[in-house]
Design an enzyme around this catalytic site. Sequence first.
Site, PDB file in Angstrom:
ATOM      1  CD1 TRP A  85       5.734  -7.180   1.501  1.00 20.23           C
ATOM      2  CD2 TRP A  85       3.834  -8.054   0.912  1.00 20.23           C
ATOM      3  NE1 TRP A  85       5.092  -7.710   0.196  1.00 20.23           N
ATOM      4  CE2 TRP A  85       4.297  -8.256  -0.193  1.00 20.23           C
ATOM      5  CE3 TRP A  85       2.122  -8.771   0.599  1.00 20.23           C
ATOM      6  CZ2 TRP A  85       4.421  -8.621  -1.330  1.00 20.23           C
ATOM      7  CZ3 TRP A  85       1.316  -9.374  -0.150  1.00 20.23           C
ATOM      8  CH2 TRP A  85       3.102  -9.716  -1.565  1.00 20.23           C
ATOM      9  CG  HIS A  86      -1.250  -8.720   2.593  1.00 24.28           C
ATOM     10  ND1 HIS A  86      -0.427  -9.326   3.244  1.00 24.28           N
ATOM     11  CD2 HIS A  86      -0.901  -9.369   1.259  1.00 24.28           C
ATOM     12  CE1 HIS A  86      -0.348 -10.783   2.436  1.00 24.28           C
ATOM     13  NE2 HIS A  86      -0.957 -11.149   1.725  1.00 24.28           N
ATOM     14  N   GLY A  87      -1.416  -4.135   2.581  1.00 20.74           N
ATOM     15  CA  GLY A  87      -1.703  -2.648   2.483  1.00 20.74           C
ATOM     16  C   GLY A  87      -1.987  -2.195   3.579  1.00 20.74           C
TER      17      GLY A  87
END
Length: 277
Positions: free
Chosen positions: A83-85
């Site tokens: 989700w963060h990257g």
Amino acid sequence: MYFDFSGYSDMAIGLGMMFGFRYLRNFNYPYIAKSATEFWRRWHISLGSFFRDYVYIPLGGNRCGRRRWLLNLMVVWGLTGVWHGAAWNFVLWGLFYGLLLVVEKTWLLERMERLPSLARHLYGIAVFTFGWLIFWIEDPSTFVEYLLALGGVFGATGTSTAWELNAWAFWPVLLLCALASTPVLPWLRAKVVERAGGPSAQGFLENDLPGERHLSVDGICDAQSWLEALPADACPSDRVAVNALGVVADVGALVLIALSVLGVVAGTFNPFIYFRF
């Protein structure tokens, strides 16, 4: 990272209140946590709530066999990293916390209860400091070098002197931020209310701080709620003292806003740290 992210969350909460919206608290003093489990109850609460409601519970949560429960935890944290990257450091960061939470929930937390509070807090600091190292380092070849630097191998300020880094100019801000990352000010407010005849400070903090569904500003910056906590027969001088403390808190907040604006105006361009993600 904490003040950048928590700060804009509080700004959103405050702006929402101006328009009549009531948003939930998103950070709850995460750096006082004594374990990774507690840290993630206090850090980015909205993200944790989302994955709990839309991934963890639909997968079966902890209402299934032990193996499936542990798999659910790892799936949630793997997705949290992605989700963060789309980068390996984020994936490894998510899996690191997933594995650590599995260890804590199945074995470690019960044994840590026997340790002094300070030892558990030092463990918590070590956990999220190491976690941020995984989170931030995009080049794996430099990971060991950063880890050694955290351990003080290159000295307190690395290979440069404090003068060359202008570190002396940042120490006052660093100390102020360290103080603000703890619930010292709400605790002092609660002690004043207790002294004036209100509820005990310990009970007040237990009710005010841990609940993730409380607003960030509830009971912390509202002088009226302090006065309402006093008994009806509280003497006028006590009410004046509590009201004066509320005024001091408001003035202090305005001073911090002014200093922050001056710092932004006087500084150079500093991109928002979460633009990376």
